[in-house]
Design a protein around this motif. Structure first.
Motif, short mmCIF file in Angstrom:
data_model
loop_
_atom_site.label_atom_id
_atom_site.label_comp_id
_atom_site.label_asym_id
_atom_site.label_seq_id
_atom_site.Cartn_x
_atom_site.Cartn_y
_atom_site.Cartn_z
N VAL A 276 41.32 46.13 40.16
CA VAL A 276 39.91 45.89 40.41
C VAL A 276 39.15 45.73 39.10
O VAL A 276 38.30 44.85 38.95
CB VAL A 276 39.31 47.03 41.26
CG1 VAL A 276 37.79 46.96 41.28
CG2 VAL A 276 39.86 46.95 42.67
N GLU A 277 39.47 46.55 38.12
CA GLU A 277 38.76 46.44 36.84
C GLU A 277 39.10 45.15 36.12
O GLU A 277 38.23 44.53 35.50
CB GLU A 277 39.05 47.65 35.97
CG GLU A 277 38.51 48.93 36.58
CD GLU A 277 38.03 49.92 35.55
OE1 GLU A 277 36.88 49.79 35.12
OE2 GLU A 277 38.81 50.81 35.19
N ALA A 278 40.34 44.70 36.20
CA ALA A 278 40.69 43.41 35.61
C ALA A 278 39.91 42.29 36.29
O ALA A 278 39.44 41.34 35.64
CB ALA A 278 42.20 43.16 35.72
N ALA A 279 39.76 42.39 37.61
CA ALA A 279 38.97 41.39 38.34
C ALA A 279 37.51 41.45 37.95
O ALA A 279 36.82 40.42 37.92
CB ALA A 279 39.14 41.60 39.84
N ARG A 280 36.99 42.63 37.64
CA ARG A 280 35.61 42.74 37.20
C ARG A 280 35.37 42.03 35.89
O ARG A 280 34.25 41.62 35.59
CB ARG A 280 35.21 44.22 37.07
CG ARG A 280 35.00 44.93 38.40
CD ARG A 280 34.69 46.40 38.21
NE ARG A 280 33.48 46.57 37.41
CZ ARG A 280 33.19 47.69 36.73
NH1 ARG A 280 34.04 48.70 36.74
NH2 ARG A 280 32.07 47.79 36.05
N PHE A 281 36.40 41.85 35.07
CA PHE A 281 36.28 41.09 33.83
C PHE A 281 36.29 39.58 34.09
O PHE A 281 36.14 38.79 33.17
CB PHE A 281 37.41 41.44 32.86
CG PHE A 281 37.24 42.77 32.18
CD1 PHE A 281 36.20 42.99 31.29
CD2 PHE A 281 38.11 43.81 32.45
CE1 PHE A 281 36.05 44.22 30.66
CE2 PHE A 281 37.95 45.05 31.83
CZ PHE A 281 36.93 45.26 30.93
N GLY A 282 36.52 39.17 35.34
CA GLY A 282 36.50 37.76 35.68
C GLY A 282 37.86 37.13 35.82
O GLY A 282 37.96 35.93 36.09
N ALA A 283 38.93 37.89 35.62
CA ALA A 283 40.28 37.35 35.73
C ALA A 283 40.72 37.27 37.18
O ALA A 283 40.23 38.00 38.04
CB ALA A 283 41.26 38.22 34.94
N ALA A 284 41.66 36.38 37.45
CA ALA A 284 42.35 36.37 38.74
C ALA A 284 43.45 37.44 38.68
O ALA A 284 44.08 37.62 37.65
CB ALA A 284 42.96 35.01 39.02
N VAL A 285 43.66 38.13 39.79
CA VAL A 285 44.59 39.25 39.81
C VAL A 285 45.51 39.14 41.00
O VAL A 285 45.07 38.90 42.13
CB VAL A 285 43.84 40.60 39.86
CG1 VAL A 285 44.83 41.77 39.92
CG2 VAL A 285 42.91 40.75 38.67
#
Length: 408
Positions: A276-285
């Motif tokens: 979730v935090e990686a997605a909050r940076f705008g990345a696809a996960v």
């Protein structure tokens, strides 16, 4: 150098008085074939078919006279103005804009677009454009030959989206088609086109004051469950473990550096905290776990935090074979076999952890053998109770990270 360079945008509507005036005085006109066929182009003007903008800019720079460049839509919005103004060409331009193709596409679809991401897809950037479509609920894609609706659909395999495909906007052949992404690969689409990609939950991202997606409701990152209301994970034994403590998660995210356009693999996603935090940076996960409960927790955490990700149930390393290429990878468990499977896919960075020195050495050797420069740190985290500053919990873990070497 040309005495004057005017860049005129064309959206299919009649040219403005300013555009007609500039064209009537032109001694050189550059544009696509349908631009050069406009009746307003002076018969005696030199004509340049606009293929390479760099080549056209050099021709214009050497021209003695008045030059006009015709371009579709707003030429200052992902258009020719940037190239023409590049220092190597030395051109000063005046711009007569028109409605951008993105604005026209959303108008045809009857949708607002202040909350949309906008990307350009060339063959070299197609994968990153697709990753933005994975990560965000509303994306406009300015396509190009070889990086169009069909190619977008093929790379989005397994992720459901709705496509609004706007072909040849502003011309007599204009057509708008709405279909699901799994059907787009079965058609041949005409250039130029714009694809609006819609899907997933917007999570409260409604626009209104900021172009693009709104900022997160939660301030900070690598937070504890108490700070997020349980939205991005927990440190308990309900499927998490040492790989999801806030301190280790912060260090892992810092070394991964997830960003817009990236695809992150989170292998052994547990509660979904790092996903979730990686997605909050705008990345696809893509969050991977053999435990269906872990996948469900991750999806629930993503919904609570208003981000998009894809949870894939399966056991690594076998499940990794059918996933698209990652940019960065976090490995929450699986040891050397999973590390080796990841190095074979050549992501830019790989981060994992180990509880013993022997395990850390084995993982580090696997990363080195795979062509990665290895860094290892021993992290100790001690939680204190501020009431009496007594120790609440202590974790000790090896953090191992690998950066792909330039020559590999």
């Amino acid at each position: 150098m040309a005495d004057r360079v005017t860049v005129i945008g064309w959206d299919g509507s009649p040219l403005t008085a300013a555009a007609r005036s500039a064209l009537s005085a032109a001694t050189l006109v550059a544009g696509a074939p349908h631009h050069l066929a406009l009746p307003e182009v002076p018969p005696g003007a030199e004509r340049i078919r606009l293929g390479s903008v760099d080549l056209a800019a050099r021709r214009i720079a050497g021209h003695r006279g008045t030059a006009v460049v015709l371009a579709d839509g707003d030429p200052g919005f992902f258009g020719v103005v940037r190239t023409l103004r590049a220092p190597e060409h030395g051109l000063e331009v005046e711009v007569v804009p028109a409605v951008s193709s993105v604005a026209a596409a959303f108008a045809r679809a009857g949708m607002p677009w202040d909350d949309a991401r906008i990307v350009v897809a060339h063959q070299r950037t197609l994968r990153r454009a697709v990753n933005v479509c994975r990560a965000h609920p509303k994306v406009a894609v300015l396509t190009s030959p070889g990086a169009g609706p069909a190619e977008l659909a093929l790379l989005l395999d397994g992720v459901h989206r709705t496509f609004v495909i706007c072909e040849e906007l502003g011309t007599d052949r204009e057509q708008v088609t709405v279909l699901t992404s799994d059907k787009a690969a079965d058609h041949a689409w005409r250039d130029p086109n714009v694809v609006i990609v819609i899907g997933g939950s917007a999570g409260g991202q409604g626009g209104g004051w900021l172009m693009g997606h709104e900022t997160s409701k939660v301030r900070g990152w690598a937070l504890s469950p108490e700070e997020t209301g349980g939205g991005i994970g927990t440190g308990s034994r309900t499927g998490t473990g040492s790989g999801e403590t806030p301190v280790l998660r912060a260090a892992q995210l810092a070394r991964l550096g997830p960003r817009v356009g990236d695809l992150v693999w989170d292998i052994g996603c547990g509660s979904g905290a790092l996903s979730v935090e990686a997605a909050r940076f705008g990345a696809a996960v893509i969050a991977v776990d053999a435990d269906p409960d872990a996948c469900a927790r991750t999806e629930a955490a993503a919904r609570r935090d208003g981000v998009q990700l894809q949870a894939v149930r399966g056991r690594a390393p076998h499940v990794l074979e059918r996933l698209p290429e990652p940019d960065v990878v976090r490995i929450g468990g699986g040891g050397v076999p999973v590390v080796t499977a990841c190095t074979d896919r050549r992501p830019e960075r790989i981060v994992t952890h180990a509880s013993t020195r022997d395990e850390a050495e084995a993982v580090g050797a696997a990363l080195t053998d795979g062509g990665y420069t290895v860094e290892c740190a021993l992290l100790q985290s001690v939680g204190l109770d501020p009431a009496d500053w007594s120790e609440r919990d202590r974790t000790v873990v090896f953090l191992i990270s690998g950066r792909r070497t330039t020559s590999s």
